[in-house]
Design a protein around this motif. Structure first.
Motif, PDB file in Angstrom:
ATOM      1  N   CYS A  35     -13.152  -7.149 -46.836  1.00  0.00           N
ATOM      2  CA  CYS A  35     -12.076  -7.029 -47.824  1.00  0.00           C
ATOM      3  C   CYS A  35     -10.749  -7.497 -47.265  1.00  0.00           C
ATOM      4  O   CYS A  35     -10.116  -8.388 -47.821  1.00  0.00           O
ATOM      5  CB  CYS A  35     -11.934  -5.602 -48.307  1.00  0.00           C
ATOM      6  SG  CYS A  35     -13.452  -4.711 -48.455  1.00  0.00           S
ATOM      7  N   PHE A 187     -11.647 -16.732 -50.702  1.00  0.00           N
ATOM      8  CA  PHE A 187     -13.110 -16.732 -50.697  1.00  0.00           C
ATOM      9  C   PHE A 187     -13.638 -18.058 -50.152  1.00  0.00           C
ATOM     10  O   PHE A 187     -14.561 -18.089 -49.347  1.00  0.00           O
ATOM     11  CB  PHE A 187     -13.630 -16.516 -52.123  1.00  0.00           C
ATOM     12  CG  PHE A 187     -13.475 -15.116 -52.617  1.00  0.00           C
ATOM     13  CD1 PHE A 187     -14.293 -14.113 -52.135  1.00  0.00           C
ATOM     14  CD2 PHE A 187     -12.518 -14.795 -53.563  1.00  0.00           C
ATOM     15  CE1 PHE A 187     -14.173 -12.818 -52.602  1.00  0.00           C
ATOM     16  CE2 PHE A 187     -12.381 -13.510 -54.027  1.00  0.00           C
ATOM     17  CZ  PHE A 187     -13.206 -12.521 -53.546  1.00  0.00           C
TER      18      PHE A 187
ATOM     19  N   TYR C 134      -9.557  -8.211 -53.658  1.00  0.00           N
ATOM     20  CA  TYR C 134     -10.564  -8.308 -52.592  1.00  0.00           C
ATOM     21  C   TYR C 134     -10.986  -6.975 -52.037  1.00  0.00           C
ATOM     22  O   TYR C 134     -11.086  -6.813 -50.829  1.00  0.00           O
ATOM     23  CB  TYR C 134     -10.049  -9.101 -51.395  1.00  0.00           C
ATOM     24  CG  TYR C 134      -9.256 -10.285 -51.709  1.00  0.00           C
ATOM     25  CD1 TYR C 134      -9.888 -11.466 -52.057  1.00  0.00           C
ATOM     26  CD2 TYR C 134      -7.899 -10.242 -51.632  1.00  0.00           C
ATOM     27  CE1 TYR C 134      -9.157 -12.566 -52.346  1.00  0.00           C
ATOM     28  CE2 TYR C 134      -7.164 -11.355 -51.914  1.00  0.00           C
ATOM     29  CZ  TYR C 134      -7.789 -12.506 -52.272  1.00  0.00           C
ATOM     30  OH  TYR C 134      -7.069 -13.591 -52.541  1.00  0.00           O
ATOM     31  N   LEU C 137     -15.658  -5.614 -50.940  1.00  0.00           N
ATOM     32  CA  LEU C 137     -16.470  -6.824 -50.800  1.00  0.00           C
ATOM     33  C   LEU C 137     -17.808  -6.570 -50.110  1.00  0.00           C
ATOM     34  O   LEU C 137     -18.795  -7.210 -50.448  1.00  0.00           O
ATOM     35  CB  LEU C 137     -15.696  -7.888 -50.015  1.00  0.00           C
ATOM     36  CG  LEU C 137     -14.503  -8.486 -50.742  1.00  0.00           C
ATOM     37  CD1 LEU C 137     -13.932  -9.625 -49.951  1.00  0.00           C
ATOM     38  CD2 LEU C 137     -14.923  -8.967 -52.109  1.00  0.00           C
TER      39      LEU C 137
END
Lengths: 220, 286, 306
Positions: A35, A187, C134, C137
């Motif tokens: 993350c 990403f 994000y 994940l």
């Protein structure tokens, strides 16, 4: 999770650190704690701050666990590990807020979220709870450094391409590929860097199949 | 997840249960002690650095000398009473006196008094805003006013610096949560310096355009922001031409650009009206 | 007879007078709605005695001392008034309307359901936890390989999120803040997450063993997930009220479930795609997530109130 469990005698310090940086790099090889790797790496400095925070939390928690492992009852070891991590995360969080306020303002939430990083608790479980102080220290250091370097790499990649600068210093006029500074670009940056890691490893192993597949099998 | 595999657990003996409870309690207590110590150790520095950053920004925006006098004025609403309280004290002061002026919502003076700085304001008061007044020889030398506006995704907070005649000297975005590369670009020097040098009347009529910014104007603004020696002169020359033109929006962030322009307009307008009421009552504090 | 009649008339007159004054005193604002760019539409319970611009005073909640000048008053029918202002008004902001005659005050704010819906939509689409913040994940890439697992995880997740967010909110509001123990926040929140998960796990195992066998594993995965912790932290950071906190939890959970579902659908097809070897496995999944993130950027201009 294919993290190797280390019950036997620990390898040397140098090997432990290199293990964290390359063979078991938390971000690229283990695909753990991704993350923040995408979230804060729009610039090198943000990546550095979070990387340093993780490094400290990992080392401090590992050392605490290895020192206190006789006192921790095995039935409640996970809750106790969580408490230990939460304490050190809070401590680092407060210190950063006090001593690096400008940077902290941008990554504050993610510093707090270190407490939920799978990488830290998994190192406590597979390494720190079974090994003596010195190897644990170096293992924590290696994992933290591996994480830090990965964040720096992604950060440098994205800042260079996205904003045309490095650590805030403009290098290229304009924004070469703004896309990489945007949320979606994070990403793609990780996809590219991960593929690069796989490719390098495959070449080093003389084309033996495996690394790409092993990377695919990870992720919790 | 090798950590969380659910296994059948053997029953616990009483002694073991005591050990577990003890182990958890000790961990929690030790953790609490460590946290308390770290909090006590760092909190002072956190406050100090937040204040230093604010003071630094104000000095930098107004171009003040290091020993300039800065007055912080906080504005509160007295809910239900239709009153507004202004409390003025030297920035960062922990002792001494603060001057409190109360107006009705329609602008009539309702009270004025001195209170020790150490006495906190009443809990029922709602904070409305903050402004800073720099003073030189008993006269205001410049103002920095905090304002806010609704941005693309969340609230944007601004500092607007003005001369005593309300001409804009500088503008900073102090808080925003927009996408880097798009909305967040309104914090860039070349964008924010566009407001500099415009008078309050011009700000009140200011519009935003999507036209590309002329390259010479952009370079002059960047030079001004970097405090280059020839910055002010280049800026002054081009401002003659640009003064009547609208603000050039950030490409891909027109809504944020409009929001910031509206925020600056509102901040200047409101501050002018408030200062007009407040100024006679603060002369003694400057 | 005539006397009784006089009494009756008097009583009727008094009654009608009382009703009249009651009606005059009872002028209330039934609804007040801001319509962009600069109109305020008002509906009263009775006709207004005065409809000139000076009768109305509108201020922004953050600047109650600065009235917004009224440029035009339009009477739509007896009880409806449309005010036009010289400045732009924002439908999402809070204003206060005051009337001189009859003396009235009314808070003009968007309806609670509209605010909640907008918080929810923002959390699910504009600031989708996976694609723009994000978060989560590890789980996202781990669980999105099969559609069934993704759906199960999404549901369990949303429920746990709502539960933990509300418990954490109560602890933060009623214990940590009043006692100024903000530095225990992280410790307390992770404790809440762990306890809630443990509690649900035990409950489920005792009451619905079949369900537990199916979904228990997701519960365990949740403890080490950052989204579940991020919601209480974000709520505390923004000092949200109970409804806002609930809306954020629901929206975030729904957003995560949506992201999992979309990703699992796409990844099932990815099985049949020919992927260059270094990209096989996670790298291509990341690129896929990047494409979704790009698509989700399109939501970011969405404003419920614009």
């Amino acid at each position: 999770m294919s993290t190797v469990i280390h019950p036997g005698p620990a390898p040397g310090a140098r090997q432990l650190i290199l293990n964290g940086i390359f063979a078991e790099n938390p971000v690229f090889r283990l695909a753990l704690s991704l993350c923040p790797a995408v979230a804060v790496t729009t610039t090198v400095l943000n990546g550095l701050l979070l990387g340093v925070a993780v490094l400290f939390v990992q080392v401090l928690s590992s050392v605490t666990v290895t020192l206190a492992k006789r006192l921790i009852h095995p039935r409640v070891r996970i809750p106790v590990y969580t408490v230990i991590i939460a304490v050190w995360v809070s401590a680092i969080d407060m210190s950063l807020a006090a001593f690096a306020p400008a940077l902290y303002a941008q990554v504050g939430l993610y510093v707090k979220l270190i407490v939920a990083f799978a990488i830290i608790i998994s190192r406590l479980e597979v390494f720190a709870s079974r090994q003596p102080l010195v190897p644990t220290f170096f293992d924590g250091l290696g994992m933290g450094l591996g994480f830090l370097l990965a964040l720096l790499m992604i950060g440098a990649f994205r800042e260079l391409l996205g904003s045309g600068s490095f650590a805030g210093i403009p290098l290229v006029p304009g924004k070469p590929l703004l896309f990489f500074a945007l949320p979606a670009g994070g990403f793609f940056s990780i996809a590219l860097l991960m593929a690069l890691f796989n490719w390098i490893e495959r070449r080093n192993q003389g084309g033996r199949a495996g690394p790409a597949k092993s990377a695919g099998g990870h992720g919790v | 997840m090798s950590l969380n595999v659910i296994q059948p657990k053997p029953r616990l003996s009483g002694r073991e249960l005591v050990r577990i409870v003890l182990s958890m309690s000790v961990a929690c207590l030790a953790g609490a002690a460590v946290l308390g110590l770290v909090y006590l150790g760092t909190d002072r520095y956190r406050r100090a650095s937040a204040e230093a950053a604010e003071r630094g920004a104000i000095h930098d925006m107004l171009g003040l000398e290091a020993d300039a006098r800065l007055l912080e004025v906080r504005q509160y609403l007295v809910p239900g009473a239709r009153r507004v309280v202004y409390r003025a004290a030297p920035l960062g002061a922990t002792s001494g006196t603060a001057h409190e002026v109360t107006f009705t919502l329609d602008g009539a003076l309702a009270g004025e008094r001195d209170v020790p700085v150490a006495v906190p304001v009443g809990k029922e008061l709602t904070p409305l805003g903050r402004m800073f007044v720099a003073a030189r020889a008993g006269q205001p030398a410049g103002f920095v006013v905090q304002g806010e506006t609704r941005g693309y995704k969340a609230t944007i907070r601004l500092f607007v610096a003005m001369k005593p005649d309300f001409e804009i000297v500088d503008m900073r975005v102090i808080e925003l949560q927009d996408d880097p590369g798009l909305g967040a670009e309104v914090a860039q020097p070349w964008f924010r310096e566009q407001y500099v040098g415009r008078t309050a009347e011009e700000i009140a009529r200011l519009d935003v355009t999507r036209d590309p910014m002329p390259e010479d104007w952009k370079q002059a603004l960047v030079a001004l922001a970097r405090r280059a020696p020839d910055g002010p002169a280049r800026h002054r020359d081009l401002l003659q031409r640009e003064r009547t033109r609208p603000i050039y929006a950030v490409t891909g962030a027109t809504i944020s650009s409009r929001a910031v322009t509206e925020g600056v307009r509102k901040t200047v307008d409101h501050f002018r009206r408030r200062w007009w009421l407040l100024a006679p009552h603060l002369e003694g504090s400057l | 007879m005539s006397r009784a009649r006089a009494w009756l008339t008097a009583a009727l007159a008094a009654l009608s007078l009382a009703a009249g004054t009651a009606r005059a005193a009872e002028v209330r604002v039934l609804s007040a709605r801001v319509v962009a760019p600069s109109e305020l539409r008002l509906r009263f319970s009775a006709p207004l005695p005065r409809a000139d611009a000076e009768n109305f005073r509108l201020t922004h909640a953050q600047a109650p001392d600065i009235p917004i000048p009224v440029s035009r008053v339009r009477l739509a029918d007896g009880n409806r008034v449309v005010l036009t202002f010289e400045q732009r008004l924002m439908p999402a902001e809070h204003y206060r309307l005051e009337l001189a005659d009859p003396p009235l005050a009314h808070d003009v704010r968007p309806a609670a359901w509209a605010l909640l819906l907008s918080v929810m939509i923002a959390a699910a689409f504009i600031n989708n936890f996976v694609f723009t913040r994000y978060l989560g994940l590890c789980i996202f890439f781990g669980v999105s390989k099969k559609r069934d697992t993704a759906i199960g995880m999404g549901i369990v997740f949303t429920l746990v999120m709502i539960f933990t967010a509300m418990v954490s909110w109560s602890l933060d509001t009623f214990v940590l803040r009043p006692l100024q123990l903000g530095f225990f926040q992280i410790l307390v929140f992770i404790g809440v997450v762990a306890s809630v998960v443990q509690f649900l796990d035990t409950m489920l195992r005792k009451t619905h063993p079949v369900l537990h066998r199916k979904w228990g594993i997701y519960l365990m995965l949740i403890t080490t997930n950052c989204i579940i912790l991020a919601v209480p932290l974000l709520n505390a950071q923004a000092s949200n009220g109970p409804l806002d906190s609930l809306a954020l939890a629901i929206g975030s959970g729904a957003g995560f479930a949506l992201a999992l579902f979309l990703m699992s659908c796409a990844r099932e097809r990815l099985e049949y795609a020919r992927v260059p070897q270094p990209f096989q496995g996670l790298p291509i999944a990341f690129a896929l997530a990047g494409l979704f993130a790009l698509a989700f950027m399109g939501f970011s201009g969405l404003d419920f109130f614009r």
